[in-house]
Design an enzyme around this catalytic site. Structure first.
Site, PDB file in Angstrom:
ATOM      1  N   CYS A   1      -4.378  65.075  63.658  1.00 64.45           N
ATOM      2  CA  CYS A   1      -5.758  64.815  63.243  1.00 64.45           C
ATOM      3  C   CYS A   1      -5.852  64.226  61.839  1.00 64.45           C
ATOM      4  O   CYS A   1      -6.796  63.498  61.535  1.00 64.45           O
ATOM      5  CB  CYS A   1      -6.587  66.091  63.340  1.00 64.45           C
ATOM      6  SG  CYS A   1      -5.968  67.472  62.364  1.00 64.45           S
TER       7      CYS A   1
ATOM      8  N   GLU B   1     -13.076  72.081  63.257  1.00 65.52           N
ATOM      9  CA  GLU B   1     -12.042  71.223  62.679  1.00 65.52           C
ATOM     10  C   GLU B   1     -11.869  70.049  63.626  1.00 65.52           C
ATOM     11  O   GLU B   1     -11.239  70.175  64.679  1.00 65.52           O
ATOM     12  CB  GLU B   1     -10.734  72.002  62.497  1.00 65.52           C
ATOM     13  CG  GLU B   1     -10.858  73.242  61.631  1.00 65.52           C
ATOM     14  CD  GLU B   1     -11.274  72.931  60.194  1.00 65.52           C
ATOM     15  OE1 GLU B   1     -11.274  71.742  59.813  1.00 65.52           O
ATOM     16  OE2 GLU B   1     -11.601  73.859  59.456  1.00 65.52           O
TER      17      GLU B   1
END
Length: 487
Positions: A274, A241
């Site tokens: 993010c 990720e």
């Protein structure tokens, strides 16, 4: 299983003066021999099938929930120490996100664990086939510093639900949260099945040299490549990720709600998210009214002095602070731009006249700086996005169904979201993950369960009557015709 060997070398503490004044215990690097011992012990536990039964999985999920309930304030305090997060933001974006994952897993665990029957072609009857989820074994979870609780425990929920044992490596750049996890998790979870290993890059290196059945890493692309290379040595599957420059296309900047949502998505956690909008592509004449609305939104959220707001966090360390400050040279600041070296705070900042080839537009910003670039049309915005690596998310601010459909058809990203940045990660039923440079694999809810399971095929066919004789050699003309009809 928190490990704090007395003979290990300390990792350098954060450079923040405010954090050093708290006199927190330092995060310690593990003894390599001890790490190997822990990982080997986990493989031995897998052989006993300790974590396989549904009752065990359910009990560990419940225990994780109890830990969050009993020590919520401890985690809130740790997140404030590490990132300056307000209590409300810490609860909303970290603790409650994990609770939602736990609740969802508890509700659906029995359903996820059930085998699924698969139809058999007529030519293979009588027979039965099914897919049964099987635990992978030992999962390594390496967490990041920006959401050090949520992004450590959400993958753990998936690992527990899937019947795996896990070794957890929290980020040394969030030492207070790392230490809290190391102390509290062993008090609630079965120490035979779950271990927390403290330390820095040296600890991660030793861990990555060991054999795991799956590695789950959340962080930057540079370290993601290191993790992938190390995993390849053992042919270990990975979930990465990562991140990237998530764009936000704004068709009309005059709407106050658009600016509020952009500001909220971008400046929560001081921009260290993010999936935060990394830059805005303002179509046509949208830029000027958007700037005005953003100024109002930022003042409405954080007051006239955002760096003094209790609801606004700080940059994690001096290195990231200096990197972000250097970006301010690559365009014109129209909102914010102030910073305080002592507290590692940077004002919510909006920039225009940015060079598309500058570091500001080549690297993921990961901080409270929002560039606005003007583009002539929706198609030009799509071309700009597609000329760059695939982002973790792409946002379109438009109520036009045709544009929404076109955006989804043409843009390749980990997620496509309309009119509400960041919120998709709070939906347990949606997979969360990247594509291309922004990552591989996805999790949350059932998707995490299946990611950390082997979806094993099982087939059974009776041998009492051998119905396969028609396809055995020798292949005569008659058998050839029969096979054609059957298959």
């Amino acid at each position: 299983m928190g490990i704090f060997p007395s003979n290990s070398e300390p990792v350098a503490p954060l450079e923040s003066a405010a954090l050093n004044e708290l006199e927190l215990p330092r995060v310690v690097a593990e003894d390599p021999a001890k790490i190997i011992e822990i990982v080997d012990a986990m493989h031995d536990v897998v052989a006993t099938r300790l974590a396989h039964p549904r009752r065990f999985r359910a009990s560990q999920l419940k225990a994780l929930e109890r830990m969050l309930d009993a020590h919520q304030q401890d985690f809130i305090d740790a997140l404030a120490d590490d990132l300056g997060k307000s209590a409300v933001e810490a609860k909303l974006t970290e603790i409650d996100m994990v609770r939602a994952e736990i609740d969802h897993a508890q509700l659906h665990l029995s359903e996820w664990m059930e085998s699924k029957a698969v139809k058999i072609p007529l030519a293979l009857h009588p027979a039965a086939a099914k897919i049964e989820p099987q635990p992978l074994g030992v999962v390594l979870v390496i967490g990041p510093w920006n959401y050090p609780l949520q992004l450590m425990l959400a993958p753990l929920v998936a690992a527990i639900a899937a019947g795996n044992v896990a070794v957890l490596k929290p980020s040394e750049l969030a030492p207070a949260t790392s230490i809290a996890l190391g102390k509290l998790l062993p008090q609630f979870l079965d120490q035979r099945a779950y271990a927390v290993i403290q330390g820095g890059a040296g600890t991660s290196k030793v861990l990555l040299e060991q054999h795991f059945d799956h590695i789950f890493y959340t962080g930057g692309e540079k370290v993601g490549r290191i993790v992938a290379r190390a995993a390849a040595e053992h042919l270990t599957p990975v979930t990465l990720e990562l991140g990237g420059k998530s764009p936000a296309v704004v068709m009309d900047g005059s709407h106050a709600a658009v600016a509020r949502r952009l500001a909220y998505g971008k400046f929560m956690n001081a921009g260290q998210t993010c999936v935060a909008p990394d830059y805005v592509l303002a179509v046509g004449n949208a830029a000027e009214p958007l700037e005005k609305q953003l100024a109002k939104a930022i003042t409405g959220f954080y007051g006239k002095s955002p760096m003094h707001s209790r609801d606004y966090g700080r940059i994690v360390n001096r290195a990231h602070f200096n990197r972000l400050v250097s970006y301010l040279e690559h365009g014109e600041v129209v909102i914010g731009g102030g910073y305080d070296e002592a507290t590692l705070k940077i004002e919510p900042t909006v920039m225009i006249n940015v060079d598309p080839d500058s570091p500001l537009m080549q690297e993921e910003i990961f901080g409270p700086i929002l560039p606005i670039l003007k583009v002539d049309s929706f198609d030009a915005a799509v071309r700009f996005i597609n000329s760059r690596p695939n982002p973790l998310a792409a946002y379109l601010f438009s109520e036009n169904p045709r544009l929404q459909s076109s955006f989804g058809d043409q843009v390749r990203a980990g997620a496509i979201v309309h009119n509400a940045p960041n919120l998709h990660v709070a939906v347990p039923g949606l997979p969360f993950g990247g594509v291309g440079a922004s990552g591989m694999g996805s999790y949350h809810g059932r998707h995490g369960f299946e990611r950390l399971s082997q979806m094993r095929p099982v087939m059974a066919k009776t041998a009492v009557v051998d119905t396969l004789k028609a396809i055995y050699p020798p292949y005569t003309w008659a058998k050839s015709k029969i096979i054609d009809k059957l298959l």
